[in-house]
Design a protein around this motif. Structure first.
Motif, mmCIF file in Angstrom:
data_model
loop_
_atom_site.group_PDB
_atom_site.id
_atom_site.type_symbol
_atom_site.label_atom_id
_atom_site.label_comp_id
_atom_site.label_asym_id
_atom_site.label_seq_id
_atom_site.Cartn_x
_atom_site.Cartn_y
_atom_site.Cartn_z
ATOM 1 N N GLY A 469 32.504 -12.872 19.240
ATOM 2 C CA GLY A 469 32.307 -13.401 17.899
ATOM 3 C C GLY A 469 33.269 -14.471 17.440
ATOM 4 N N ALA A 470 33.585 -15.448 18.290
ATOM 5 C CA ALA A 470 34.479 -16.534 17.875
ATOM 6 C C ALA A 470 34.223 -17.768 18.734
ATOM 7 C CB ALA A 470 35.942 -16.109 17.994
ATOM 8 N N TYR A 471 34.666 -18.924 18.234
ATOM 9 C CA TYR A 471 34.643 -20.201 18.956
ATOM 10 C C TYR A 471 33.237 -20.668 19.343
ATOM 11 C CZ TYR A 471 39.577 -19.025 19.436
ATOM 12 O OH TYR A 471 40.870 -18.669 19.185
ATOM 13 N N GLY A 472 32.207 -20.061 18.794
ATOM 14 C CA GLY A 472 30.858 -20.414 19.212
ATOM 15 C C GLY A 472 30.532 -19.943 20.614
ATOM 16 N N SER A 473 31.347 -19.022 21.156
ATOM 17 C CA SER A 473 31.143 -18.524 22.521
ATOM 18 C C SER A 473 30.035 -17.476 22.553
ATOM 19 C CB SER A 473 32.439 -17.919 23.066
ATOM 20 O OG SER A 473 33.447 -18.902 23.155
ATOM 21 N N LEU A 474 29.545 -17.230 23.767
ATOM 22 C CA LEU A 474 28.448 -16.297 23.972
ATOM 23 C C LEU A 474 28.927 -15.099 24.780
ATOM 24 C CD1 LEU A 474 25.923 -18.994 25.222
ATOM 25 C CD2 LEU A 474 26.080 -18.135 22.891
ATOM 26 N N VAL A 475 28.361 -13.930 24.502
ATOM 27 C CA VAL A 475 28.499 -12.788 25.403
ATOM 28 C C VAL A 475 27.124 -12.598 26.030
ATOM 29 C CG1 VAL A 475 29.096 -10.361 25.660
ATOM 30 C CG2 VAL A 475 30.270 -11.749 23.944
ATOM 31 N N ASN A 476 26.966 -13.142 27.226
ATOM 32 C CA ASN A 476 25.654 -13.164 27.852
ATOM 33 C C ASN A 476 25.325 -11.827 28.509
ATOM 34 O OD1 ASN A 476 24.604 -15.917 27.524
ATOM 35 N ND2 ASN A 476 26.459 -16.513 28.623
ATOM 36 N N PHE A 491 25.587 6.757 29.422
ATOM 37 C CA PHE A 491 26.033 5.839 28.378
ATOM 38 C C PHE A 491 24.976 4.770 28.106
ATOM 39 C CE2 PHE A 491 30.202 7.576 28.740
ATOM 40 C CZ PHE A 491 30.944 7.113 27.663
ATOM 41 N N VAL A 492 24.947 4.322 26.873
ATOM 42 C CA VAL A 492 24.254 3.091 26.499
ATOM 43 C C VAL A 492 25.324 2.013 26.362
ATOM 44 C CG1 VAL A 492 22.839 1.929 24.757
ATOM 45 C CG2 VAL A 492 22.458 4.357 25.266
ATOM 46 N N TYR A 493 25.054 0.839 26.906
ATOM 47 C CA TYR A 493 25.967 -0.297 26.739
ATOM 48 C C TYR A 493 25.265 -1.319 25.851
ATOM 49 C CZ TYR A 493 28.671 -4.504 27.766
ATOM 50 O OH TYR A 493 29.421 -5.640 27.650
ATOM 51 N N ALA A 494 25.991 -1.840 24.858
ATOM 52 C CA ALA A 494 25.371 -2.775 23.915
ATOM 53 C C ALA A 494 26.334 -3.899 23.564
ATOM 54 C CB ALA A 494 24.939 -2.040 22.645
ATOM 55 N N VAL A 495 25.766 -5.068 23.306
ATOM 56 C CA VAL A 495 26.518 -6.248 22.874
ATOM 57 C C VAL A 495 25.979 -6.684 21.520
ATOM 58 C CG1 VAL A 495 26.978 -8.685 23.312
ATOM 59 C CG2 VAL A 495 27.042 -7.048 25.200
ATOM 60 N N VAL A 496 26.877 -6.888 20.563
ATOM 61 C CA VAL A 496 26.482 -7.413 19.256
ATOM 62 C C VAL A 496 26.743 -8.918 19.259
ATOM 63 C CG1 VAL A 496 26.723 -7.210 16.769
ATOM 64 C CG2 VAL A 496 27.241 -5.244 18.224
ATOM 65 N N HIS A 497 25.718 -9.694 18.954
ATOM 66 C CA HIS A 497 25.843 -11.154 18.906
ATOM 67 C C HIS A 497 26.173 -11.556 17.465
ATOM 68 C CE1 HIS A 497 24.185 -11.196 22.968
ATOM 69 N NE2 HIS A 497 23.256 -10.361 22.531
ATOM 70 N N THR A 498 27.422 -11.337 17.080
ATOM 71 C CA THR A 498 27.840 -11.538 15.694
ATOM 72 C C THR A 498 27.943 -13.014 15.342
ATOM 73 O OG1 THR A 498 30.193 -11.624 16.194
ATOM 74 C CG2 THR A 498 29.249 -9.435 15.862
ATOM 75 N N ARG A 499 27.943 -13.287 14.054
ATOM 76 C CA ARG A 499 28.261 -14.634 13.595
ATOM 77 C C ARG A 499 29.701 -14.980 14.005
ATOM 78 N NH1 ARG A 499 25.786 -14.056 7.550
ATOM 79 N NH2 ARG A 499 26.091 -11.846 8.083
ATOM 80 N N GLY A 500 29.911 -16.253 14.266
ATOM 81 C CA GLY A 500 31.159 -16.697 14.882
ATOM 82 C C GLY A 500 30.950 -17.033 16.342
#
Length: 654
Positions: A469-476, A491-500
């Motif tokens: 969530g920073a620098y306009g970067s992505l968590v692909n 387990f469930v694995y999840a990524v939140v694509h937050t603003r930032g």
């Protein structure tokens, strides 16, 4: 420190004294405490380590790149060796399936054993660069972990090293087309690439000519060779502003007068440039929320190639002789537009998955560089990119832009006692409703049978929730063989694509920086609440993770909603926002003003006070054991987050 009439006193400022024996003793005590607290997990750690190792492909080999010198270049791992071997071979003749002799021209393992690296605290080979005729190899080594590289040169024919050595180089270096000199960027004492220099092989490094020096400490230099090899392109950029210069790559420049300004800096405008025969292609956000693409004839006026679109972000582009490849993203989904420059028609490459990632080139830097060096005028109709998803191991795909046929050149192997079966796993994209009504994307993956079992019995699953969530970067959403150890345990694995981040374009990024930074944390909390509400997990089973700026996110939400999480893991977290951003003597601080803001600005200061993790630690909540379990990892030589940030944070928690 006094800011806006308010006095700040830091009780743990003494922990910034790196060489103080008391500081070293405190670090040792914290590490001893960690060892004691994790002692009962020893058997589990050994089991997990065994699983991780069992899934490593110790014979992994990159796709090969055929160069005009008649060799096919590649690199590989060898079982029992820690580092890679870089090889070349004459392609098999007449369809033979067996290689002739493979020439290992650069063995990282042998380099690591050289006297000046053998006892170094750290060893990493950075870039490998070849002259256009293949006669000289340049390689860089970081032996401290601070990303200050030293460049060495080797004659390929004799495998002897030249006397030339260039220290304090960043990750950018290019040979001139005749191989007589190299262009490179040099780091200053604050880890900023501030000079562009040229070194003529065989001459003293002290005599290297400074072609450009950036006086503004908010700007950072990068350089690369254009696609058509005519020019070396140098970009001076801050977080939201850049300018571009170019210089002939043909031979040795005579001095700074040979470097030409192409696009001058203008506040808030960024440029990415490449050269293509008689034009420059330019990607910019000028006058638009998202990037658009135009050409700039050498040296005349611009012409739009792809107009700006509000909901489509152009991330980057590559030039081939007959094609322009444009990497776009819309609503979190990456796409590739292929433009045929012979008739200006275009098409998109189609993919069957809905949650996936793709990268230009290959994941191996040297092979990607070699691929780029031959794509202009040699196999110019072929495009290579890396494709993968949470369930699909990484593939290097070769795409024929004329016939529109795909060929998988290589796929990440997952050795294990039981073969990896992607059908066991499910990847989905969800959307949570944010605190202000904004839809927040979430990418998740889980094992189909284990989640179904939990849902049937009305039991939420354990979950690891990640964000940056920073620098306009992505968590692909990319495959990870180590993550299987989580998924196979339910387990469930999840990524939140937050603003930032940049997942939904520049507007998404702008809404999560500076005074709007709190949106990042609210998005993460909203996503966690959504996943709990939908029955995927519960506060008692929810762990969260973030690194660097993502560590800021994690420690901020722990302060804001400690009741929502069971455990939190951060690596090199940026936690002391107000103190750090008030001290321009700390490396990167001035450069970071455009991301976090300068606390001398009252609006920024007031926003920082609401979320700064170090500032907002809640003593009463801690005393009531209301915080989640925490693991905080720091690094003594991390070049971006000082060692004392996580150290002070933990000390204040205690």
């Amino acid at each position: 420190m006094v800011l806006h009439g308010e006095t700040w006193h830091d009780d743990f400022a003494w922990l910034t004294r790196r060489e103080d024996p008391a500081v070293r003793a405190y670090i040792q005590a914290e590490n001893a405490y960690t060892d004691a607290m994790l002692a009962d997990t020893g058997p589990l750690q050994r089991t997990l380590y065994s699983e991780f190792v069992s899934r490593l492909d110790e014979e992994e080999e990159t796709p090969r790149v055929a160069l005009p010198d008649g060799y096919a270049y590649f690199s590989k791992k060898v079982s029992g060796q820690e580092y890679r071997m870089h090889c070349r071979a004459v392609p098999p003749a007449n369809g033979a399936s067996v290689d002739p002799d493979v020439d290992v021209y650069f063995d990282e393992n042998a380099i690591a054993l050289l006297p000046h690296f053998k006892d170094a605290p750290y060893f990493k080979v950075g870039f490998l660069k070849h002259t256009m005729d293949g006669s000289i190899l340049a390689y860089s080594v970081d032996s401290t972990g601070n990303e200050h590289y030293t460049v060495y040169f080797m004659e390929m024919a004799t495998r002897t090293h030249l006397p030339d050595q260039i220290a304090d180089v960043y990750e950018d270096m290019e040979f001139s087309n005749d191989g007589r000199c190299v262009f490179y960027t040099r780091l200053d004492g604050t880890e900023r690439a501030y000079q562009m220099r040229v070194h003529v092989l065989g001459t003293p490094v002290d005599a290297d000519v400074v072609l450009y020096e950036e006086p503004d400490d908010m700007f950072f230099l990068t350089l690369f060779k254009g696609a058509d090899t005519q020019f070396i392109l140098m970009c001076s950029s801050a977080q939201i502003t850049s300018e571009t210069h170019y210089i002939s790559a043909a031979t040795v420049p005579s001095g700074p007068q040979d470097l030409h300004l192409l696009l001058p800096r203008e506040e808030g405008i960024q440029y990415t440039v490449d050269s293509h025969i008689d034009v420059f292609y330019v990607l910019t956000n000028e006058g638009s929320k998202n990037n658009w693409l135009f050409t700039l004839p050498i040296p005349d006026r611009r012409q739009a190639v792809i107009e700006p679109r509000d909901f489509v972000m152009i991330e980057t582009f590559h030039c081939h002789e007959h094609h322009l490849i444009v990497y776009e993203r819309s609503n979190c989904v990456p796409n590739v537009r292929v433009v045929d420059l012979r008739d200006n028609t275009y098409h998109y490459i189609s993919f069957s998955d809905t949650v996936y990632s793709l990268y230009p080139g290959t994941v191996n830097e040297e092979v990607a560089e070699l691929t780029r060096s031959v794509q202009f005028g040699h196999d110019t109709h072929l495009l290579r990119f890396t494709y993968g998803s949470f369930t699909q191991p990484k593939q290097v795909i070769e795409y024929n832009m004329d016939t529109r046929q795909m060929t998988v050149l290589s796929e990440e192997k997952v050795p294990a006692e039981l073969p990896y079966d992607p059908s066991f796993y499910v990847s989905r994209r969800l959307f949570a409703t944010g605190h202000d009504g904004t839809a927040v994307p979430i990418s998740i993956v889980y094992r189909r049978d284990l989640l179904g079992q939990c849902q049937a019995e009305g039991r939420p699953s354990p979950m690891l929730l990640h964000a940056y969530g920073a620098y306009g970067s992505l968590v692909n959403p990319m495959f990870s063989s180590t993550r299987l150890s989580l998924l196979d345990r339910g387990f469930v694995y999840a990524v939140v694509h937050t603003r930032g981040g940049g997942d939904l374009g520049n507007g998404w990024y702008e809404d999560g920086k500076l005074a709007k930074k709190p949106n990042t944390f609210h998005d993460f909390i909203s996503a966690a609440e959504h996943l709990i509400k939908e029955g995927y997990t519960s506060p008692e089973k929810l762990a969260i993770y973030g690194r660097s700026a993502g560590g800021l996110l994690i420690t901020a939400v722990v302060n804001m909603r400690p009741d929502l999480f069971r455990a939190a893991l951060t690596e090199v977290p940026f936690v002391d926002v107000i103190n750090t951003m008030s001290n321009p003597a700390i490396p990167w601080t001035a450069y970071e003003y455009e991301e976090w803001g300068n606390p001398e600005n009252r609006e920024i200061y007031d926003a920082m006070k609401t979320y700064c993790p170090y500032t907002n630690i809640s003593g009463p909540t801690l005393a009531a054991e209301g915080y989640p379990h925490l693991m905080v990892i720091g690094g003594m030589n991390d070049p971006r987050v000082a060692f004392f940030e996580p150290l002070k944070y933990v000390a204040k928690l205690r």
